[in-house]
Scaffold this motif. Structure first.
Motif, PDB file in Angstrom:
ATOM      1  N   THR A 125     119.952  23.687 -13.762  1.00 44.34           N
ATOM      2  CA  THR A 125     119.399  23.945 -12.434  1.00 44.34           C
ATOM      3  C   THR A 125     119.235  22.635 -11.682  1.00 44.34           C
ATOM      4  O   THR A 125     119.591  22.528 -10.504  1.00 44.34           O
ATOM      5  N   TRP A 126     118.695  21.637 -12.352  1.00 49.09           N
ATOM      6  CA  TRP A 126     118.496  20.315 -11.760  1.00 49.09           C
ATOM      7  C   TRP A 126     119.828  19.718 -11.326  1.00 49.09           C
ATOM      8  O   TRP A 126     119.970  19.226 -10.206  1.00 49.09           O
ATOM      9  N   PHE A 127     120.823  19.776 -12.210  1.00 47.90           N
ATOM     10  CA  PHE A 127     122.130  19.201 -11.904  1.00 47.90           C
ATOM     11  C   PHE A 127     122.796  19.954 -10.751  1.00 47.90           C
ATOM     12  O   PHE A 127     123.380  19.340  -9.853  1.00 47.90           O
ATOM     13  N   CYS A 128     122.712  21.279 -10.762  1.00 47.13           N
ATOM     14  CA  CYS A 128     123.313  22.076  -9.682  1.00 47.13           C
ATOM     15  C   CYS A 128     122.614  21.835  -8.346  1.00 47.13           C
ATOM     16  O   CYS A 128     123.241  21.897  -7.292  1.00 47.13           O
ATOM     17  N   THR A 129     121.321  21.523  -8.393  1.00 47.30           N
ATOM     18  CA  THR A 129     120.606  21.170  -7.171  1.00 47.30           C
ATOM     19  C   THR A 129     121.145  19.863  -6.597  1.00 47.30           C
ATOM     20  O   THR A 129     121.331  19.733  -5.381  1.00 47.30           O
ATOM     21  N   ILE A 130     121.416  18.912  -7.465  1.00 49.13           N
ATOM     22  CA  ILE A 130     122.023  17.655  -7.020  1.00 49.13           C
ATOM     23  C   ILE A 130     123.389  17.950  -6.389  1.00 49.13           C
ATOM     24  O   ILE A 130     123.724  17.418  -5.320  1.00 49.13           O
ATOM     25  N   MET A 131     124.178  18.811  -7.025  1.00 44.79           N
ATOM     26  CA  MET A 131     125.496  19.170  -6.463  1.00 44.79           C
ATOM     27  C   MET A 131     125.341  19.868  -5.121  1.00 44.79           C
ATOM     28  O   MET A 131     126.137  19.635  -4.208  1.00 44.79           O
TER      29      MET A 131
ATOM     30  N   SER B 160     114.641  30.757  -3.899  1.00 43.48           N
ATOM     31  CA  SER B 160     113.968  31.518  -2.844  1.00 43.48           C
ATOM     32  C   SER B 160     114.360  30.940  -1.484  1.00 43.48           C
ATOM     33  O   SER B 160     114.902  29.825  -1.388  1.00 43.48           O
ATOM     34  N   VAL B 161     114.034  31.694  -0.442  1.00 42.97           N
ATOM     35  CA  VAL B 161     114.318  31.226   0.916  1.00 42.97           C
ATOM     36  C   VAL B 161     113.589  29.906   1.170  1.00 42.97           C
ATOM     37  O   VAL B 161     114.151  28.971   1.740  1.00 42.97           O
ATOM     38  N   LYS B 162     112.368  29.815   0.698  1.00 39.56           N
ATOM     39  CA  LYS B 162     111.576  28.580   0.865  1.00 39.56           C
ATOM     40  C   LYS B 162     112.222  27.407   0.142  1.00 39.56           C
ATOM     41  O   LYS B 162     112.329  26.303   0.684  1.00 39.56           O
ATOM     42  N   GLU B 163     112.688  27.641  -1.093  1.00 36.97           N
ATOM     43  CA  GLU B 163     113.334  26.579  -1.865  1.00 36.97           C
ATOM     44  C   GLU B 163     114.626  26.118  -1.183  1.00 36.97           C
ATOM     45  O   GLU B 163     114.920  24.926  -1.136  1.00 36.97           O
ATOM     46  N   ILE B 164     115.382  27.065  -0.645  1.00 38.12           N
ATOM     47  CA  ILE B 164     116.615  26.720   0.074  1.00 38.12           C
ATOM     48  C   ILE B 164     116.272  25.898   1.311  1.00 38.12           C
ATOM     49  O   ILE B 164     116.921  24.900   1.611  1.00 38.12           O
ATOM     50  N   SER B 165     115.239  26.329   2.015  1.00 35.90           N
ATOM     51  CA  SER B 165     114.791  25.611   3.200  1.00 35.90           C
ATOM     52  C   SER B 165     114.441  24.164   2.867  1.00 35.90           C
ATOM     53  O   SER B 165     114.852  23.235   3.569  1.00 35.90           O
TER      54      SER B 165
ATOM     55  N   VAL C 278     117.430  29.691   7.511  1.00 34.21           N
ATOM     56  CA  VAL C 278     117.923  30.143   6.208  1.00 34.21           C
ATOM     57  C   VAL C 278     118.065  31.664   6.225  1.00 34.21           C
ATOM     58  O   VAL C 278     119.094  32.209   5.822  1.00 34.21           O
ATOM     59  N   LYS C 279     117.032  32.360   6.724  1.00 39.05           N
ATOM     60  CA  LYS C 279     117.076  33.823   6.791  1.00 39.05           C
ATOM     61  C   LYS C 279     118.220  34.301   7.683  1.00 39.05           C
ATOM     62  O   LYS C 279     118.933  35.250   7.348  1.00 39.05           O
ATOM     63  N   THR C 280     118.393  33.642   8.814  1.00 37.41           N
ATOM     64  CA  THR C 280     119.469  34.011   9.726  1.00 37.41           C
ATOM     65  C   THR C 280     120.829  33.808   9.061  1.00 37.41           C
ATOM     66  O   THR C 280     121.709  34.670   9.149  1.00 37.41           O
ATOM     67  N   ASN C 281     121.011  32.673   8.393  1.00 36.03           N
ATOM     68  CA  ASN C 281     122.287  32.398   7.727  1.00 36.03           C
ATOM     69  C   ASN C 281     122.546  33.375   6.586  1.00 36.03           C
ATOM     70  O   ASN C 281     123.695  33.770   6.358  1.00 36.03           O
ATOM     71  N   LEU C 282     121.499  33.774   5.869  1.00 36.02           N
ATOM     72  CA  LEU C 282     121.657  34.784   4.816  1.00 36.02           C
ATOM     73  C   LEU C 282     122.120  36.109   5.427  1.00 36.02           C
ATOM     74  O   LEU C 282     123.058  36.735   4.931  1.00 36.02           O
TER      75      LEU C 282
ATOM     76  N   LEU D 113     127.061  28.303   1.552  1.00 38.77           N
ATOM     77  CA  LEU D 113     126.103  27.501   0.792  1.00 38.77           C
ATOM     78  C   LEU D 113     124.782  28.243   0.608  1.00 38.77           C
ATOM     79  O   LEU D 113     124.242  28.305  -0.485  1.00 38.77           O
ATOM     80  N   VAL D 114     124.273  28.849   1.677  1.00 36.72           N
ATOM     81  CA  VAL D 114     122.993  29.558   1.593  1.00 36.72           C
ATOM     82  C   VAL D 114     123.119  30.783   0.683  1.00 36.72           C
ATOM     83  O   VAL D 114     122.244  31.036  -0.150  1.00 36.72           O
ATOM     84  N   LEU D 115     124.214  31.549   0.797  1.00 40.55           N
ATOM     85  CA  LEU D 115     124.414  32.705  -0.075  1.00 40.55           C
ATOM     86  C   LEU D 115     124.522  32.273  -1.535  1.00 40.55           C
ATOM     87  O   LEU D 115     123.957  32.916  -2.428  1.00 40.55           O
ATOM     88  N   GLN D 116     125.236  31.175  -1.770  1.00 43.29           N
ATOM     89  CA  GLN D 116     125.401  30.695  -3.143  1.00 43.29           C
ATOM     90  C   GLN D 116     124.058  30.290  -3.734  1.00 43.29           C
ATOM     91  O   GLN D 116     123.743  30.635  -4.873  1.00 43.29           O
ATOM     92  N   LEU D 117     123.269  29.570  -2.980  1.00 37.66           N
ATOM     93  CA  LEU D 117     121.964  29.139  -3.485  1.00 37.66           C
ATOM     94  C   LEU D 117     121.045  30.334  -3.730  1.00 37.66           C
ATOM     95  O   LEU D 117     120.309  30.361  -4.714  1.00 37.66           O
ATOM     96  N   PHE D 118     121.108  31.322  -2.852  1.00 38.11           N
ATOM     97  CA  PHE D 118     120.237  32.487  -2.970  1.00 38.11           C
ATOM     98  C   PHE D 118     120.651  33.404  -4.125  1.00 38.11           C
ATOM     99  O   PHE D 118     119.829  33.789  -4.957  1.00 38.11           O
ATOM    100  N   TYR D 119     121.949  33.724  -4.218  1.00 42.08           N
ATOM    101  CA  TYR D 119     122.399  34.698  -5.210  1.00 42.08           C
ATOM    102  C   TYR D 119     122.813  34.083  -6.552  1.00 42.08           C
ATOM    103  O   TYR D 119     122.527  34.653  -7.590  1.00 42.08           O
TER     104      TYR D 119
END
Length: 180
Positions: A74-80, A143-148, A158-162, A132-138
């Motif tokens: 998760t940490w590494f994918c967040t960096i990516m 969460s929407v907050k974490e993506i934000s 973020v919500k609009t892009n989702l 990017l937003v869909l990938q992070l969410f699904y």
């Protein structure tokens, strides 16, 4: 999300203590998963490899900050994801400067019968900000907050892009498309 085995968690613990060989081994063991995630983030092979390389470099510098070894992927994918976001922003700026059309023609998802391939093609054909937003969410289950927070973007955006990303997927796949 990929799970780490006991031996992989031990490698991560060694990497946190400064063992670069252990970090290399854990990345090699999870190379396929990491590449798939990078490809989903960015949508093409060369850029996926670039963000993997940059994320590897960043992880070498900051592995000591990882508190829980089981969250390594998760940490590494967040960096990516951050690297992908930077790359996408750079591409947008380049497009604006060169006045190049923003979108490529969509690939015809009906060419393949496999639903996974259909969905992957539809996702990779989306605008970068939606993909990017869909990938992070699904895929990353953020969460929407974490993506934000990750993308330094207002929660409303973020919500609009989702929502718009989902609508674009529905349009690309067809209203009655069913994915298990």
């Amino acid at each position: 999300m990929g799970k780490l085995s006991y031996s992989e968690r031990l490698l991560v613990k060694k990497a946190i203590k400064g063992d670069t060989n252990a970090l290399e081994k854990i990345l090699q063991k999870n190379h396929e998963y990491i590449y798939k995630m990078a490809y989903i983030y960015i949508g093409n092979k060369e850029d996926a490899l670039d963000i993997m390389q940059e994320a590897t470099f960043q992880s070498l510098k900051s592995i000591h900050t990882l508190k829980e070894p089981s969250y390594f992927l998760t940490w590494f994918c967040t960096i990516m994801a951050r690297q992908a976001s930077k790359m996408i922003n750079q591409k947008v700026k380049i497009r604006e400067l060169q006045n190049i059309p923003e979108f490529e023609e969509l690939k015809d998802p009906s060419l393949d019968k496999n639903q996974v391939i259909d969905v992957l093609q539809a996702v990779t054909s989306l605008e970068d900000k939606y993909r990017l937003v869909l990938q992070l969410f699904y895929y990353q289950e953020l969460s929407v907050k974490e993506i934000s927070d990750l993308l330094v973007m207002p929660i409303g955006s973020v919500k609009t892009n989702l929502k718009r990303g989902r609508e674009a997927l529905r349009k690309a796949l067809g209203e009655d498309y069913y994915v298990r």
